[in-house]
Design a protein around this motif. Structure first.
Motif, PDB file in Angstrom:
ATOM      1  N   THR A 159      -9.826 -38.672  37.285  1.00 35.46           N
ATOM      2  CA  THR A 159      -8.748 -37.835  37.469  1.00 35.46           C
ATOM      3  C   THR A 159      -8.303 -37.397  38.721  1.00 35.46           C
ATOM      4  O   THR A 159      -9.115 -36.647  39.223  1.00 35.46           O
ATOM      5  CB  THR A 159      -8.819 -36.574  36.279  1.00 35.46           C
ATOM      6  N   HIS A 160      -7.174 -37.284  38.910  1.00 40.46           N
ATOM      7  CA  HIS A 160      -6.684 -36.812  40.424  1.00 40.46           C
ATOM      8  C   HIS A 160      -5.451 -36.164  40.320  1.00 40.46           C
ATOM      9  O   HIS A 160      -4.463 -36.226  39.526  1.00 40.46           O
ATOM     10  CB  HIS A 160      -6.100 -38.409  41.273  1.00 40.46           C
ATOM     11  N   ARG A 161      -5.497 -35.062  41.105  1.00 46.64           N
ATOM     12  CA  ARG A 161      -4.171 -33.910  41.056  1.00 46.64           C
ATOM     13  C   ARG A 161      -3.941 -33.810  42.379  1.00 46.64           C
ATOM     14  O   ARG A 161      -4.228 -33.074  43.223  1.00 46.64           O
ATOM     15  CB  ARG A 161      -4.868 -32.806  40.685  1.00 46.64           C
ATOM     16  N   SER A 162      -2.900 -34.606  42.686  1.00 48.66           N
ATOM     17  CA  SER A 162      -2.149 -34.418  44.196  1.00 48.66           C
ATOM     18  C   SER A 162      -2.849 -34.722  45.408  1.00 48.66           C
ATOM     19  O   SER A 162      -3.188 -34.133  46.059  1.00 48.66           O
ATOM     20  CB  SER A 162      -1.307 -33.289  44.357  1.00 48.66           C
ATOM     21  N   GLN A 184      -2.098 -39.449  41.633  1.00 45.54           N
ATOM     22  CA  GLN A 184      -1.664 -38.343  40.741  1.00 45.54           C
ATOM     23  C   GLN A 184      -1.939 -38.792  39.256  1.00 45.54           C
ATOM     24  O   GLN A 184      -1.468 -39.732  38.927  1.00 45.54           O
ATOM     25  CB  GLN A 184      -0.179 -37.879  40.716  1.00 45.54           C
ATOM     26  N   SER A 185      -2.678 -38.089  38.415  1.00 45.03           N
ATOM     27  CA  SER A 185      -3.214 -38.537  37.128  1.00 45.03           C
ATOM     28  C   SER A 185      -1.951 -38.072  36.241  1.00 45.03           C
ATOM     29  O   SER A 185      -1.432 -36.921  36.249  1.00 45.03           O
ATOM     30  CB  SER A 185      -4.339 -38.174  36.593  1.00 45.03           C
ATOM     31  N   LEU A 188       0.153 -34.173  33.612  1.00 46.57           N
ATOM     32  CA  LEU A 188      -0.018 -33.392  34.829  1.00 46.57           C
ATOM     33  C   LEU A 188      -1.228 -32.436  34.588  1.00 46.57           C
ATOM     34  O   LEU A 188      -1.762 -31.937  35.537  1.00 46.57           O
ATOM     35  CB  LEU A 188       0.972 -32.748  35.386  1.00 46.57           C
ATOM     36  N   ASP A 189      -1.444 -32.042  33.375  1.00 46.68           N
ATOM     37  CA  ASP A 189      -2.679 -31.104  33.117  1.00 46.68           C
ATOM     38  C   ASP A 189      -3.940 -31.631  33.026  1.00 46.68           C
ATOM     39  O   ASP A 189      -4.773 -31.093  32.296  1.00 46.68           O
ATOM     40  CB  ASP A 189      -2.172 -30.249  31.987  1.00 46.68           C
ATOM     41  N   SER A 190      -4.042 -32.893  33.312  1.00 45.34           N
ATOM     42  CA  SER A 190      -5.351 -33.661  32.979  1.00 45.34           C
ATOM     43  C   SER A 190      -6.370 -33.060  34.412  1.00 45.34           C
ATOM     44  O   SER A 190      -6.006 -32.853  35.379  1.00 45.34           O
ATOM     45  CB  SER A 190      -5.282 -35.120  33.477  1.00 45.34           C
ATOM     46  N   PHE A 191      -7.523 -32.758  33.468  1.00 42.27           N
ATOM     47  CA  PHE A 191      -8.496 -32.005  34.584  1.00 42.27           C
ATOM     48  C   PHE A 191      -9.802 -32.826  34.650  1.00 42.27           C
ATOM     49  O   PHE A 191     -10.378 -32.734  35.740  1.00 42.27           O
ATOM     50  CB  PHE A 191      -8.718 -30.422  34.115  1.00 42.27           C
ATOM     51  N   SER A 195      -7.992 -40.250  32.548  1.00 39.61           N
ATOM     52  CA  SER A 195      -6.682 -39.981  32.096  1.00 39.61           C
ATOM     53  C   SER A 195      -5.898 -41.121  31.675  1.00 39.61           C
ATOM     54  O   SER A 195      -6.423 -42.194  31.916  1.00 39.61           O
ATOM     55  CB  SER A 195      -5.819 -39.290  33.298  1.00 39.61           C
TER      56      SER A 195
END
Length: 761
Positions: A159-162, A184-185, A188-191, A195
């Motif tokens: 999972t990737h967040r920006s 970006q996964s 958007l609320d994937s932690f 994902s």
């Protein structure tokens, strides 16, 4: 500058100070131009970096906006939430999704290459294509340093967040390039974990570098964008410094907007949005291009002014200082006169030199007893093994034993044996002083030295070669008796005097001293007092007499080539072992073996190995027989004489080569006014005093006279040619002053240079 007087230098200083003023002004102008140019370059580069940063941040914001639009795309949400029913895929939904994502790349060049991964279908969607197997996509688009499994695990399986991946090598359908990756996964609320979908934007480094082209096109150099961890995002230009140094190991301060690193001016700005660091490096030569032009013009004009001014100053200073300089040259070089003119030197420093000379002379007179005492101790102890060493040490100490033959006497003060308290030592010191002073009063000389706390060593020597030694013994005995009588009557001092056998040369002083020691031991053993002579104590010994110091003296004497002294030492050894001792046959053979061993030791020297007589001498030494005592001494003395002759021959050859080397050097450098005895000694690698004496012994003339003769011979040739004036000839043959040259020429030839030239014409 040693050729010129202080007046000349002081006169020249004023010209140099005036000429330095434009140089200082040019330097200040040069520094000002550097400051202005640097400031302008910093401002322009910083402005350009700020614009690049703002533009790049807007593009990256658009990339993030793209991923947020995808997050709310209904078609993508449908695909993410559908369950994969085996091999049946929602082809229509995938096609519709492809049509939607194709339009994003037309508005932002950072979105030219991206893909969307659907984990439930295991499909990758790109603008214009759909890959139902990720390995098909990986075959055309992949990171050069990753395998398929690594790529699937680190990119698709997390999972990737920006997130941004820094600059990495990338293969795009067989073409190698470098890219920055944004991930970006979805949703958007994937932690954590995997994902259902993710978007990956691949940005080519060239696309980012195009934004930096404005700085490198103007100044050259390089530009660099790195993330907060120091990893490269994009770079452009040449001369890029090491990234580790930019990261802090090279002394680069990240808080400074501008600073020099190696030969580059580095401009730095940091993004407050994502922490990226933007740097631009401007080469120093481009930065100082305009300033260097000012520098060239300034130093050119200043150099011309300095050259012209120095020439004029030299001419005027020489004209005004020449008379004073000639006057000072009569008295010698005025060294040590800094801060004072020549008149002060001539008026005041000569008186100071006389005072210093008197003070030095007084100090030398005060040190003479100590120097003589040290020389006498070395002579008695046997440290000086050859006459050559003794004469050198005596010359250095400005002393001697005032004779070649005589006796050594040891006086031991009685009554203090075994006592060593401070009071006793003080009494002994006073007693020694009293005895030496009394001896001076009686005999008029004090050739004595202290040897321990209760002993005095006296050397009785005379210049006359006394044939009947009884007269010398009687005089010494009478003198010692007077000394004993007066010491007891006036100071209650008693002593025992032990006198060694007579020595016939300076090298025998140590042997006489050793005999005196043996005599003193015999006197103690037999409880004798008064005056005891060595020949009164015949030694009965089962061993032969050939001490180590006597062997060393014999070796040193033969090495020095002193034949007479070597014969004297061998005769002394024979006398001590035949007249003073009765040796057994075994001891006699042992003594002969020792003597032969000493001579064989000497043969193992370079002097004898290269002489061509090594084998002959070796055979003669080995052939010596111990049976015939009458011929043994003569044979060994003849062998020692032959060895001394070899040494003398080698010395003469060496001396001749040294003198020829001196003559050749003088012939080459006679025109040098600085040619001194020190320079010649330095050339031949010998002491000054040594080469002076050697040259005198070999040639019969002094070295200074020879140098003057060589110079005069060349001066005569130049006078006969008629091309030069007398002043020019004086400088060409090594004279600082034409006046000195004229005096020397007249002293050698009897006429002046001008008269000689006229008579020749």
């Amino acid at each position: 500058m040693r050729k010129f007087s202080n007046v000349f230098r002081n006169f020249l200083i004023s010209y140099v100070i005036i000429l330095i003023i434009p140089s200082i002004a040019g330097y200040m102008s040069y520094r000002t131009s550097i400051s202005v140019t640097t400031k302008a370059s910093i401002e322009n580069s910083f402005t350009q970096l700020q614009k690049t940063k703002e533009l790049l941040e807007r593009r990256m914001a658009e990339v993030e906006g793209f991923t947020r639009q995808l997050a709310i795309n209904p078609d993508l949400n449908v695909l993410m939430n559908e369950r994969n029913a085996g091999d049946q895929a929602n082809v229509y939904g995938i096609w519709k999704m492809l049509r939607n994502v194709m339009t994003f790349g037309q508005t932002n060049d950072f979105l030219q290459q991206f893909y969307v991964y659907l984990s439930n279908y295991n499909v990758i969607l790109t603008p214009g294509s759909a890959y139902f197997r990720p390995e098909h996509y990986f075959a055309n688009f992949r990171y050069e340093d990753q395998t398929f499994s690594e790529w699937k695990q680190s990119i698709l399986g997390k999972t990737h967040r920006s997130e941004f991946l820094p600059l990495r090598p990338f293969i795009n359908k067989g073409t190698k390039t470098t890219v920055v990756t944004y991930m970006q996964s979805f949703p958007l609320d994937s932690f954590s974990g995997s994902s259902p979908a993710m978007a990956v934007v691949i940005i080519d480094e060239k696309t980012i570098a195009n934004l930096l082209a404005g700085i490198t096109d103007r100044y050259g150099g390089w530009t660099l964008i790195s993330d907060a961890a120091g990893q490269t995002i994009a770079s452009q230009g040449v001369g890029m410094p090491d990234l580790a140094k930019l990261g802090g190991q090279g002394g680069l301060d990240p808080s400074e907007v501008s600073q020099y690193v190696a030969d580059d001016l580095v401009i730095t700005t940091v993004s407050a949005t994502n922490g990226w660091v933007y740097r631009a490096g401007i080469p120093r030569e481009r930065l100082l291009e305009n300033a260097n032009q000012i520098k060239f013009m300034t130093w050119t004009v200043t150099g011309i002014a300095l050259a012209v001014g120095l020439v004029v100053g030299l001419a005027l200073a020489y004209r005004n200082s020449a008379p004073i300089h000639r006057l000072v040259s009569v008295f010698g070089t005025a060294e040590g006169t800094s801060g004072r003119n020549e008149y002060d030197f001539l008026h005041g420093n000569i008186a100071e030199m006389i005072r210093n000379s008197n003070r030095l002379e007084s100090e030398l007179h005060r040190q003479v007893p100590l120097i003589r005492d040290a020389f006498l101790k070395r002579l008695i102890s046997g440290e000086l093994q050859s006459r050559e060493e003794i004469f050198a040490a005596a010359s250095q100490a400005n002393t001697g034993i005032y004779g070649h033959a005589g006796y050594v006497c040891i006086i031991q003060i009685q009554g203090y044996s075994g006592m060593d308290s401070v009071e006793i030592l003080n009494e002994l010191n006073a007693a020694r002083l009293i005895l030496k002073q009394t001896l001076t009063d009686l005999a008029g000389f004090t050739l004595t030295t202290d040897w321990g706390s209760d002993r005095i060593v006296i050397v009785f020597a005379s210049r006359e070669a006394e044939t009947g030694s009884e007269l010398g013994r009687e005089a010494i005995a009478g003198l010692l008796e007077q000394l004993a009588r007066r010491a007891f009557e006036e100071y209650r001092i008693t002593f025992t005097a032990a006198v060694g056998d007579r020595f016939e040369s300076e090298t025998g002083v140590n042997a006489s001293y050793e005999q005196a020691k043996q005599t003193l031991e015999h006197a103690h053993h037999s409880d004798r007092s008064g005056i005891v002579w060595y020949d009164e104590t015949r030694m009965e010994s089962a061993t032969y007499y050939y001490p180590l110091e006597l062997e060393l003296r014999l070796i040193g004497t033969i090495r020095a080539g002193e034949e007479e002294e070597a014969r004297r030492i061998l005769a002394h050894v024979a006398t001590m072992n035949t007249e003073q001792r009765e040796l057994s046959v075994e001891m006699w053979h042992q003594l002969v073996g020792e003597l032969k061993g000493t001579l064989l030791k000497l043969l193992d020297q370079k002097t004898f190995l290269e002489s061509g007589r090594f084998d002959v001498l070796k055979d003669r030494i080995i052939a010596v027989q111990a049976s015939d005592k009458r011929t043994l001494q003569a044979e060994i003395e003849d062998i020692a004489a032959s060895m001394c002759a070899v040494v003398v021959g080698r010395k003469n050859d060496s001396h001749t080569r040294t003198v020829e080397q001196i003559k050749a050097f003088v012939g080459e450098r006679y025109s040098d006014a600085e040619l001194t005895l020190y320079r010649i000694a330095e050339q031949v690698e010998r002491p000054e005093k040594y080469i002076s004496q050697l040259f005198k012994e070999v040639t019969g003339s002094n070295l200074s006279d020879y140098l003057e003769t060589v110079r005069m011979d060349h001066a005569v040739k130049l006078l006969l040619e008629g091309r030069y004036t007398v002043d020019e000839i004086s400088s060409r043959v090594g004279y600082n002053s034409s006046h000195s040259f004229r005096r020397a020429f007249k002293r050698v030839t009897g006429v002046s240079p001008s008269s000689y030239r006229q008579s020749a014409e």
